[in-house]
Design an enzyme around this catalytic site. Sequence first.
Site, PDB file in Angstrom:
ATOM      1  N   ASP A   1       1.002  17.331  10.608  1.00 54.50           N
ATOM      2  CA  ASP A   1       2.245  17.459   9.842  1.00 54.50           C
ATOM      3  C   ASP A   1       2.669  16.091   9.324  1.00 54.50           C
ATOM      4  O   ASP A   1       2.333  15.061   9.923  1.00 54.50           O
ATOM      5  CB  ASP A   1       3.382  17.985  10.748  1.00 54.50           C
ATOM      6  CG  ASP A   1       3.248  19.472  11.067  1.00 54.50           C
ATOM      7  OD1 ASP A   1       2.391  20.152  10.485  1.00 54.50           O
ATOM      8  OD2 ASP A   1       4.037  19.947  11.924  1.00 54.50           O
TER       9      ASP A   1
ATOM     10  N   ARG B   1      -1.968  20.290   2.957  1.00 58.98           N
ATOM     11  CA  ARG B   1      -0.850  21.232   2.821  1.00 58.98           C
ATOM     12  C   ARG B   1       0.157  20.540   1.906  1.00 58.98           C
ATOM     13  O   ARG B   1       0.538  19.398   2.169  1.00 58.98           O
ATOM     14  CB  ARG B   1      -0.217  21.519   4.182  1.00 58.98           C
ATOM     15  CG  ARG B   1       1.077  22.326   4.062  1.00 58.98           C
ATOM     16  CD  ARG B   1       1.928  22.236   5.330  1.00 58.98           C
ATOM     17  NE  ARG B   1       1.263  22.809   6.471  1.00 58.98           N
ATOM     18  CZ  ARG B   1       1.507  22.418   7.736  1.00 58.98           C
ATOM     19  NH1 ARG B   1       2.379  21.458   7.980  1.00 58.98           N
ATOM     20  NH2 ARG B   1       0.864  22.982   8.734  1.00 58.98           N
TER      21      ARG B   1
HETATM   22  C1  LIG Z   1       4.005  26.122   6.533  1.00 59.42           C
HETATM   23  C2  LIG Z   1       4.971  25.023   6.275  1.00 59.42           C
HETATM   24  C3  LIG Z   1       4.731  23.771   6.811  1.00 59.42           C
HETATM   25  C4  LIG Z   1       5.595  22.720   6.549  1.00 59.42           C
HETATM   26  N1  LIG Z   1       5.279  21.458   7.006  1.00 59.42           N
HETATM   27  C5  LIG Z   1       6.065  20.427   6.664  1.00 59.42           C
HETATM   28  C6  LIG Z   1       5.709  19.099   6.991  1.00 59.42           C
HETATM   29  O1  LIG Z   1       4.671  18.822   7.603  1.00 59.42           O
HETATM   30  N2  LIG Z   1       6.552  18.086   6.622  1.00 59.42           N
HETATM   31  C7  LIG Z   1       7.696  18.336   5.920  1.00 59.42           C
HETATM   32  O2  LIG Z   1       8.397  17.381   5.571  1.00 59.42           O
HETATM   33  N3  LIG Z   1       8.071  19.598   5.616  1.00 59.42           N
HETATM   34  C8  LIG Z   1       7.292  20.639   5.961  1.00 59.42           C
HETATM   35  N4  LIG Z   1       7.665  21.906   5.610  1.00 59.42           N
HETATM   36  C9  LIG Z   1       9.029  22.166   5.088  1.00 59.42           C
HETATM   37  C10 LIG Z   1       9.074  22.046   3.583  1.00 59.42           C
HETATM   38  O3  LIG Z   1       8.918  20.685   3.234  1.00 59.42           O
HETATM   39  C11 LIG Z   1      10.418  22.554   3.022  1.00 59.42           C
HETATM   40  O4  LIG Z   1      11.464  21.805   3.530  1.00 59.42           O
HETATM   41  C12 LIG Z   1      10.715  24.010   3.333  1.00 59.42           C
HETATM   42  O5  LIG Z   1       9.563  24.785   3.217  1.00 59.42           O
HETATM   43  C13 LIG Z   1      11.742  24.567   2.336  1.00 59.42           C
HETATM   44  O6  LIG Z   1      11.285  24.413   1.011  1.00 59.42           O
HETATM   45  P1  LIG Z   1      10.768  25.618   0.094  1.00 59.42           P
HETATM   46  O7  LIG Z   1       9.607  25.107  -0.674  1.00 59.42           O
HETATM   47  O8  LIG Z   1      10.517  26.807   0.895  1.00 59.42           O
HETATM   48  O9  LIG Z   1      11.913  25.803  -0.977  1.00 59.42           O
HETATM   49  P2  LIG Z   1      13.466  26.065  -0.815  1.00 59.42           P
HETATM   50  O10 LIG Z   1      13.996  26.008  -2.207  1.00 59.42           O
HETATM   51  O11 LIG Z   1      14.079  25.192   0.195  1.00 59.42           O
HETATM   52  O12 LIG Z   1      13.516  27.512  -0.285  1.00 59.42           O
HETATM   53  C14 LIG Z   1      13.203  28.626  -1.114  1.00 59.42           C
HETATM   54  C15 LIG Z   1      13.803  29.848  -0.475  1.00 59.42           C
HETATM   55  O13 LIG Z   1      13.149  30.079   0.780  1.00 59.42           O
HETATM   56  C16 LIG Z   1      14.050  30.458   1.770  1.00 59.42           C
HETATM   57  N5  LIG Z   1      14.003  29.461   2.856  1.00 59.42           N
HETATM   58  C17 LIG Z   1      13.430  28.244   2.806  1.00 59.42           C
HETATM   59  N6  LIG Z   1      13.481  27.624   4.006  1.00 59.42           N
HETATM   60  C18 LIG Z   1      14.121  28.480   4.839  1.00 59.42           C
HETATM   61  C19 LIG Z   1      14.478  28.460   6.199  1.00 59.42           C
HETATM   62  N7  LIG Z   1      14.149  27.445   7.012  1.00 59.42           N
HETATM   63  N8  LIG Z   1      15.140  29.531   6.724  1.00 59.42           N
HETATM   64  C20 LIG Z   1      15.416  30.590   5.955  1.00 59.42           C
HETATM   65  N9  LIG Z   1      15.085  30.684   4.663  1.00 59.42           N
HETATM   66  C21 LIG Z   1      14.454  29.650   4.100  1.00 59.42           C
HETATM   67  C22 LIG Z   1      15.376  30.584   1.114  1.00 59.42           C
HETATM   68  O14 LIG Z   1      15.549  31.903   0.687  1.00 59.42           O
HETATM   69  C23 LIG Z   1      15.268  29.676  -0.080  1.00 59.42           C
HETATM   70  O15 LIG Z   1      16.123  30.040  -1.104  1.00 59.42           O
HETATM   71  C24 LIG Z   1       6.783  22.953   5.806  1.00 59.42           C
HETATM   72  C25 LIG Z   1       7.019  24.211   5.268  1.00 59.42           C
HETATM   73  C26 LIG Z   1       6.128  25.230   5.469  1.00 59.42           C
HETATM   74  C27 LIG Z   1       6.392  26.548   4.826  1.00 59.42           C
END
Ligand SMILES: Cc1cc2nc3c(=O)[nH]c(=O)nc-3n(C[C@H](O)[C@H](O)[C@H](O)COP(=O)(O)OP(=O)(O)OC[C@H]3O[C@@H](n4cnc5c(N)ncnc54)[C@H](O)[C@@H]3O)c2cc1C
Length: 303
Positions: free
Chosen positions: A127, A178
């Site tokens: 990560d 990722r």
């Molecule tokens: C498999 C995976 C691994 C990840 N690994 C890392 C990492 O190593 N380092 C890092 O900095 N970040 C990591 N992240 C987090 C990522 O950077 C984002 O902060 C997070 O995924 C929210 O961004 P989004 O692209 O989903 O868009 P957003 O615009 O934030 O979300 C889109 C929609 O998804 C839904 N949503 C998003 N997050 C949530 C939540 N937690 N709870 C409920 N609903 C939600 C909401 O409906 C929102 O409107 C990871 C995310 C995923 C999916």
Amino acid sequence: MSVNFLHQLLIAPIPYLPKSLVWTLSRRYIAGTDLASAFDVVRTLNNAGCCATVDVLGEDSTTREEVEQARDLYLAAIAGIDRKKLDCNVSVKLSDFGLRMDAEYCYAAIRELARRAKEQRNFVRIDMEDSSVTDVTLNIYQRLRNDFENVGTVIQACMRRSPDDVKHLLDTGPTHIRLCKGIYLEAEEIAFTAADDIRVAYGVLLEQLFVGGAVKVGIATHDPHLVEQAKGLIERLQIDRSRYEFQMLLGVAENMRASLVGDGHPLRVYVPFGERWFAYSVRRLRENPEIAGHIVRNLFTRH
Ligand SMILES: Cc1cc2nc3c(=O)[nH]c(=O)nc-3n(C[C@H](O)[C@H](O)[C@H](O)COP(=O)(O)OP(=O)(O)OC[C@H]3O[C@@H](n4cnc5c(N)ncnc54)[C@H](O)[C@@H]3O)c2cc1C
């Protein structure tokens, strides 16, 4: 009322709430406290056509004993995955493996995990944490991939440096990435902070990774706009299914997840578990007002 003030209002009391209440707020996103609970969730996901990655909750180990404990739990995880024939790999935060305490000790621990994972035909994803450790994390990834094909790391679209990092990675060896937006609050000088800018950066990086020949790309987002864009790109560039997978967090965007799986796209769910769920939940809530909003919303929504 400013977003920041609202954020403070929502999260300031969280560390003082009863643990049982924080558990209620977080449990949708966490498989449980032990490996057995994580495996149950992974089995259910596998039966629904998703693969998984398990993450032992924990960050910032400060003693060698803590690092050894974390490493041993991961070793038990890959052994259990093999034994139970689950479709699942592991995701690790290097700070959990002592990165901030002793980077060489951390390297030795993650190397041991990568070696054992290779023996069991499994895969280790590193990560990406906040910007204070981006360089050392990428450096450890690069050292590992010289010896192991079964390791990957994460690129955060919000970071202004990411196109250069991706170029360097693609130029210097087989690259498993990722791609996510990035969850940590970073300064404007080094990171995009406007949602639209991060989205644009995400699209550009995804194309860079595909065109530049990344071995496999994890498209980690729940943003419907980005998911549609990624589907279009996969179609346009004729990307083989072996070269990508969508990735989502446990408990998030389940309808979109089912629809992607129904359309035949590979999809991996990130399954966090562990004793240290409380600290993790509080930290996540503190770091990201959006997540605080989601979790509070969940409290008032029927599931
Ligand atoms: C498999 C995976 C691994 C990840 N690994 C890392 C990492 O190593 N380092 C890092 O900095 N970040 C990591 N992240 C987090 C990522 O950077 C984002 O902060 C997070 O995924 C929210 O961004 P989004 O692209 O989903 O868009 P957003 O615009 O934030 O979300 C889109 C929609 O998804 C839904 N949503 C998003 N997050 C949530 C939540 N937690 N709870 C409920 N609903 C939600 C909401 O409906 C929102 O409107 C990871 C995310 C995923 C999916």
